[in-house]
Write a protein that holds these residues in place. Structure first.
Motif, PDB file in Angstrom:
ATOM      1  N   MET A  79       0.828  -1.206   0.000  1.00 49.15           N
ATOM      2  CA  MET A  79       0.000   0.000   0.000  1.00 49.15           C
ATOM      3  C   MET A  79       0.861   1.254   0.000  1.00 49.15           C
ATOM      4  O   MET A  79       1.878   1.327   0.708  1.00 49.15           O
ATOM      5  CB  MET A  79      -0.921  -0.006   1.221  1.00 49.15           C
ATOM      6  CG  MET A  79      -2.046   1.001   1.159  1.00 49.15           C
ATOM      7  SD  MET A  79      -3.415   0.493   2.236  1.00 49.15           S
ATOM      8  CE  MET A  79      -4.564   1.844   1.951  1.00 49.15           C
ATOM      9  N   VAL A  80       0.456   2.232  -0.802  1.00 48.72           N
ATOM     10  CA  VAL A  80       1.107   3.541  -0.853  1.00 48.72           C
ATOM     11  C   VAL A  80       0.087   4.561  -0.371  1.00 48.72           C
ATOM     12  O   VAL A  80      -1.007   4.668  -0.931  1.00 48.72           O
ATOM     13  CB  VAL A  80       1.587   3.880  -2.276  1.00 48.72           C
ATOM     14  CG1 VAL A  80       2.242   5.259  -2.306  1.00 48.72           C
ATOM     15  CG2 VAL A  80       2.559   2.823  -2.781  1.00 48.72           C
ATOM     16  N   PHE A  81       0.453   5.315   0.647  1.00 45.68           N
ATOM     17  CA  PHE A  81      -0.486   6.240   1.281  1.00 45.68           C
ATOM     18  C   PHE A  81      -0.307   7.662   0.750  1.00 45.68           C
ATOM     19  O   PHE A  81       0.655   7.988   0.063  1.00 45.68           O
ATOM     20  CB  PHE A  81      -0.290   6.232   2.796  1.00 45.68           C
ATOM     21  CG  PHE A  81      -0.567   4.902   3.441  1.00 45.68           C
ATOM     22  CD1 PHE A  81      -1.840   4.568   3.862  1.00 45.68           C
ATOM     23  CD2 PHE A  81       0.462   3.984   3.632  1.00 45.68           C
ATOM     24  CE1 PHE A  81      -2.100   3.344   4.464  1.00 45.68           C
ATOM     25  CE2 PHE A  81       0.212   2.762   4.240  1.00 45.68           C
ATOM     26  CZ  PHE A  81      -1.077   2.443   4.648  1.00 45.68           C
ATOM     27  N   GLN A  82      -1.272   8.512   1.136  1.00 44.71           N
ATOM     28  CA  GLN A  82      -1.201   9.924   0.789  1.00 44.71           C
ATOM     29  C   GLN A  82       0.053  10.559   1.382  1.00 44.71           C
ATOM     30  O   GLN A  82       0.738  11.346   0.746  1.00 44.71           O
ATOM     31  CB  GLN A  82      -2.458  10.626   1.315  1.00 44.71           C
ATOM     32  CG  GLN A  82      -2.512  12.117   1.019  1.00 44.71           C
ATOM     33  CD  GLN A  82      -3.818  12.733   1.494  1.00 44.71           C
ATOM     34  OE1 GLN A  82      -4.782  12.025   1.783  1.00 44.71           O
ATOM     35  NE2 GLN A  82      -3.858  14.035   1.587  1.00 44.71           N
ATOM     36  N   SER A  83       0.347  10.210   2.630  1.00 43.32           N
ATOM     37  CA  SER A  83       1.580  10.658   3.281  1.00 43.32           C
ATOM     38  C   SER A  83       2.727   9.744   2.858  1.00 43.32           C
ATOM     39  O   SER A  83       2.570   8.525   2.799  1.00 43.32           O
ATOM     40  CB  SER A  83       1.414  10.615   4.799  1.00 43.32           C
ATOM     41  OG  SER A  83       2.655  10.807   5.442  1.00 43.32           O
ATOM     42  N   LEU A 161      -1.269  11.207  -4.684  1.00 44.65           N
ATOM     43  CA  LEU A 161      -0.779  12.442  -5.300  1.00 44.65           C
ATOM     44  C   LEU A 161      -1.357  13.697  -4.660  1.00 44.65           C
ATOM     45  O   LEU A 161      -1.082  14.808  -5.107  1.00 44.65           O
ATOM     46  CB  LEU A 161      -1.101  12.443  -6.810  1.00 44.65           C
ATOM     47  CG  LEU A 161      -0.673  11.197  -7.597  1.00 44.65           C
ATOM     48  CD1 LEU A 161      -0.914  11.410  -9.078  1.00 44.65           C
ATOM     49  CD2 LEU A 161       0.786  10.852  -7.332  1.00 44.65           C
ATOM     50  N   SER A 162      -2.157  13.536  -3.620  1.00 42.02           N
ATOM     51  CA  SER A 162      -2.877  14.670  -3.044  1.00 42.02           C
ATOM     52  C   SER A 162      -1.960  15.746  -2.479  1.00 42.02           C
ATOM     53  O   SER A 162      -2.332  16.921  -2.420  1.00 42.02           O
ATOM     54  CB  SER A 162      -3.827  14.190  -1.946  1.00 42.02           C
ATOM     55  OG  SER A 162      -4.813  13.349  -2.485  1.00 42.02           O
ATOM     56  N   ASN A 163      -0.771  15.366  -2.041  1.00 44.15           N
ATOM     57  CA  ASN A 163       0.135  16.341  -1.424  1.00 44.15           C
ATOM     58  C   ASN A 163       1.060  17.034  -2.423  1.00 44.15           C
ATOM     59  O   ASN A 163       1.913  17.827  -2.024  1.00 44.15           O
ATOM     60  CB  ASN A 163       0.993  15.657  -0.348  1.00 44.15           C
ATOM     61  CG  ASN A 163       0.170  15.251   0.860  1.00 44.15           C
ATOM     62  OD1 ASN A 163      -0.876  15.837   1.123  1.00 44.15           O
ATOM     63  ND2 ASN A 163       0.627  14.247   1.581  1.00 44.15           N
ATOM     64  N   LEU A 164       0.908  16.731  -3.708  1.00 43.63           N
ATOM     65  CA  LEU A 164       1.788  17.305  -4.729  1.00 43.63           C
ATOM     66  C   LEU A 164       1.131  18.510  -5.385  1.00 43.63           C
ATOM     67  O   LEU A 164      -0.100  18.619  -5.443  1.00 43.63           O
ATOM     68  CB  LEU A 164       2.113  16.256  -5.793  1.00 43.63           C
ATOM     69  CG  LEU A 164       2.733  14.946  -5.297  1.00 43.63           C
ATOM     70  CD1 LEU A 164       2.998  14.016  -6.476  1.00 43.63           C
ATOM     71  CD2 LEU A 164       4.020  15.208  -4.523  1.00 43.63           C
ATOM     72  N   ASP A 165       1.956  19.424  -5.918  1.00 44.57           N
ATOM     73  CA  ASP A 165       1.392  20.554  -6.643  1.00 44.57           C
ATOM     74  C   ASP A 165       0.881  20.087  -8.013  1.00 44.57           C
ATOM     75  O   ASP A 165       1.112  18.946  -8.430  1.00 44.57           O
ATOM     76  CB  ASP A 165       2.406  21.694  -6.788  1.00 44.57           C
ATOM     77  CG  ASP A 165       3.645  21.316  -7.592  1.00 44.57           C
ATOM     78  OD1 ASP A 165       3.505  20.579  -8.587  1.00 44.57           O
ATOM     79  OD2 ASP A 165       4.748  21.760  -7.225  1.00 44.57           O
ATOM     80  N   ALA A 166       0.162  20.969  -8.706  1.00 46.06           N
ATOM     81  CA  ALA A 166      -0.555  20.582  -9.920  1.00 46.06           C
ATOM     82  C   ALA A 166       0.380  20.002 -10.987  1.00 46.06           C
ATOM     83  O   ALA A 166       0.058  18.984 -11.618  1.00 46.06           O
ATOM     84  CB  ALA A 166      -1.311  21.791 -10.487  1.00 46.06           C
ATOM     85  N   LYS A 167       1.534  20.637 -11.196  1.00 43.60           N
ATOM     86  CA  LYS A 167       2.456  20.170 -12.235  1.00 43.60           C
ATOM     87  C   LYS A 167       3.010  18.792 -11.888  1.00 43.60           C
ATOM     88  O   LYS A 167       3.092  17.896 -12.745  1.00 43.60           O
ATOM     89  CB  LYS A 167       3.598  21.170 -12.406  1.00 43.60           C
ATOM     90  CG  LYS A 167       4.547  20.823 -13.548  1.00 43.60           C
ATOM     91  CD  LYS A 167       5.599  21.913 -13.745  1.00 43.60           C
ATOM     92  CE  LYS A 167       6.537  21.569 -14.895  1.00 43.60           C
ATOM     93  NZ  LYS A 167       7.563  22.620 -15.100  1.00 43.60           N
ATOM     94  N   LEU A 168       3.372  18.592 -10.615  1.00 39.93           N
ATOM     95  CA  LEU A 168       3.910  17.297 -10.194  1.00 39.93           C
ATOM     96  C   LEU A 168       2.857  16.200 -10.265  1.00 39.93           C
ATOM     97  O   LEU A 168       3.155  15.048 -10.551  1.00 39.93           O
ATOM     98  CB  LEU A 168       4.455  17.393  -8.769  1.00 39.93           C
ATOM     99  CG  LEU A 168       5.941  17.728  -8.623  1.00 39.93           C
ATOM    100  CD1 LEU A 168       6.320  17.829  -7.159  1.00 39.93           C
ATOM    101  CD2 LEU A 168       6.817  16.693  -9.330  1.00 39.93           C
TER     102      LEU A 168
END
Length: 348
Positions: A79-83, A161-168
């Protein structure tokens, strides 16, 4: 890799039911995306597959094994989490190695797995760096690498990917799709972002209040939504809806006839990109432009009908139409969606 099969899964938190009789099959090697609004049960369903939540009723199979009551460590999932949840005092190599080392994997096998994960994720130059020396996207790749080294049957992603900026986010979407093609793995991905769902999925599972609303390939859900909820959730901007009445088989919006509609139609839907602009006095209906949003190649016009309904229309980016302009709209019959009072689609 393995098929994931859920049968009649219910989940209760006391008197509150979070999942309602969920039955679903995710094929071996498929990239499935659970999508829906906050609180719809998508993360609960993912955590149930992982074994982090114990289901109240039903069964879960991974491959040919019934894992309904199996511990998370016995399910052969990663599992890969948001954090990112990386150890800050460890290097990239040590972060990926930690779980294998604790579980007494042979040293040579650990090195092989780390080298392969680093190659796939292009992390080879960063193996001796610590997380503080990495960008957000690189940290997320390390978290994914930590999952890859387990060589699981199923990968589970909870809004990674929730913690990344739009481009990332865009860059990481591309990288995750490439990773899926490289590994050929069964992947289940949770997001509230339907753009991520449309661009990444082989199969989308739309959830609402703990129930599955529709399952299918992205373009099937886009072109043939099963109900009003799916129609309004899939697509960006969202589908427009008009309340209509029927008179001699014709859909009427206020005093404007819009053309034939199936019996029992009470809502007519059409996407912003399918509406055609016409000069004032032409088309199916007259509207007034309230606002223009220019995005470069495209522009979105927010318009108001004679009955006060607001619609969104996609136009060319260089359109001169702006606040106060009077225009006509064509609603192509082949692009319309019709819904009954209970929300179900009536399209043939």
């Amino acid at each position: 890799m393995a098929e994931v099969r859920l049968t009649g899964v219910n989940k209760f938190y006391g008197a509150t039911q979070a999942l309602h009789a969920v039955s679903l099959t995710i094929e071996d090697g498929e990239f499935a995306v659970f999508v829906g609004p906050s609180g719809c049960g998508k993360s609960t369903l993912l955590r149930s597959i992982a074994g982090l939540e114990e289901i109240s009723e039903g069964s879960i199979h991974i491959g040919d094994r019934d894992v309904t009551r199996a511990a998370p460590s016995e399910r052969d999932v990663a599992m890969v989490f948001q954090s990112y949840a990386l150890y800050p005092h460890m290097t990239v190599r040590e972060n990926m190695d930690f779980g294998m080392k604790v579980n007494n994997f042979p040293y040579a096998d650990r090195n092989r797995r780390i080298a392969e994960a680093a190659r796939i994720l292009q992390l080879e130059p960063y193996l001796d760096r610590k997380p503080s020396q990495l960008s957000g996207g690189q940290r997320q790749r390390v978290a994914i690498g930590r999952a890859i080294v387990k060589e699981p049957k199923v990968f589970l992603f909870d809004e990674p990917l929730s913690n990344l900026d739009a481009k990332l986010r865009v860059q990481m979407r591309v990288e995750l799709e490439a990773l899926h093609r490289t590994l050929g793995a069964t992947m289940i991905y949770v997001t509230h972002d339907q753009v991520e769902a449309m661009t990444m999925a082989d199969k989308i599972v739309v959830l609402n209040a703990g129930r599955i609303e529709q399952v299918g390939p992205p373009m099937e859900l886009y072109n043939r939504p099963a109900n009003l909820f799916v129609a309004g959730f899939i697509g960006a901007p969202a589908m427009n809806f008009l309340d209509v009445t029927l008179a001699d088989g014709q859909a009427m919006h206020g005093a404007e006839p819009l053309g034939p509609a199936p019996e029992n139609t009470v809502h007519l839907g059409i996407r912003p990109e399918h509406i055609a602009l016409r000069p004032a006095g032409q088309g199916h209906m007259a509207v007034t432009v309230l606002l223009r949003e220019t995005l470069g190649g495209d522009a979105y016009l927010y318009v108001r009908t004679g009955t006060g309904h607001q619609l969104v229309v996609r136009a060319e980016g260089d359109t001169a139409l702006d606040h106060g302009a009077e225009v006509g709209l064509d609603l192509p019959p082949a692009r319309r969606h019709h819904f009954a009072a209970d929300g179900r689609a009536l399209n043939p």
